[in-house]
Enzyme design. Structure first.
Site, short mmCIF file in Angstrom:
data_model
loop_
_atom_site.label_atom_id
_atom_site.label_comp_id
_atom_site.label_asym_id
_atom_site.label_seq_id
_atom_site.Cartn_x
_atom_site.Cartn_y
_atom_site.Cartn_z
N ARG A 5 27.47 38.25 38.08
CA ARG A 5 28.25 36.88 38.53
C ARG A 5 27.33 36.46 39.75
NH1 ARG A 5 34.65 36.05 39.20
NH2 ARG A 5 33.93 37.22 41.22
N THR A 17 27.87 29.76 41.54
CA THR A 17 28.35 29.05 40.21
C THR A 17 29.42 29.66 39.51
OG1 THR A 17 26.54 30.18 39.15
CG2 THR A 17 25.85 28.35 40.37
N ASP A 70 37.97 44.36 43.23
CA ASP A 70 36.68 44.54 42.42
C ASP A 70 36.95 46.01 41.63
OD1 ASP A 70 33.92 45.31 41.66
OD2 ASP A 70 33.51 43.58 42.33
N ASP A 94 33.84 48.30 42.41
CA ASP A 94 33.59 48.80 43.55
C ASP A 94 34.77 49.97 44.02
OD1 ASP A 94 31.76 47.24 44.57
OD2 ASP A 94 32.91 45.73 45.55
#
Length: 210
Positions: free
Chosen positions: A105, A109, A201, A204
């Protein structure tokens, strides 16, 4: 046919999800719980697989016994966090074919950028299950399904651990023919595109890179 959105409310799924949300859960615990919960979600997403019968001999007699019909299904991991779901589902369905879609990602944006794509042949004849723990904005998931459809996939389902309402809406708009199975739909996305309350996340936490 599965509904567009199925939230698996089974007590074991919800209990394990709560343990995963805890910020103090270790990498080892998070990885183990993700593998376990993926198997529970897989039971739901494969519930309506086509069946046929095969003549077998039991210790007592012959019988026509139910078996899964058609080609082996395809599991598609949306890298990198999808691999956490993939491990668990493969334990349940070890003969499945496996593919990978590499998307990251763009943090400015929030749009997906493709960097890898390798999937099994014959997707048009297979049940294809796309795997990604987090359905956040839905942009990466929709892009991954776009790629799978271009490769011929016609029967696609999407399995995730957590979803945001925005991601569910994005997927329904882009791919109304793709059912979603998840453990929970959380409140919202924050300004960084993360699911709230969420669990951080997933990649992670699973790989210990936080």
């Amino acid at each position: 046919m599965l509904e567009h959105l199925t939230v698996v409310t089974h007590p074991l799924v919800q209990h394990k999800l709560t343990l995963m949300r805890d910020k103090d859960a270790s990498t080892n615990s998070f990885r183990r719980l993700l593998r376990e919960i993926s198997q529970l979600l897989a039971y739901e997403i494969t519930r309506e697989m086509e069946m046929t019968t095969r003549r077998i001999q039991t210790p007592l007699c012959e019988m026509d016994a139910p078996v899964i019909d058609g080609k082996k299904l395809a599991l598609i991991s949306i890298l990198r966090a999808g691999n956490g779901l993939l491990d668990g589902v493969l334990e349940l369905i070890p003969a499945a074919r496996v593919g990978f879609v590499g998307l990251y990602r763009d943090e400015a944006t929030l749009q997906p950028v493709q960097y890898y794509y390798k999937v099994p042949a014959g997707l048009e004849d297979r049940l294809v299950i796309a795997l990604d723990p987090m359905l956040a904005t839905g942009n990466s998931s929709a892009a991954a399904v776009d790629l799978l459809k271009k490769s011929g996939a016609r029967n696609i389902r999407f399995m995730c651990l957590l979803a945001a309402p925005e991601g569910v809406a994005r997927m329904k708009e882009a791919h109304p023919d793709v059912p979603i199975v998840t453990a929970a739909v959380d409140e919202r996305l924050n300004e960084h595109g993360y699911i709230v309350p969420g669990l951080g996340d997933a990649g992670d936490r699973m790989f210990g890179t936080k």
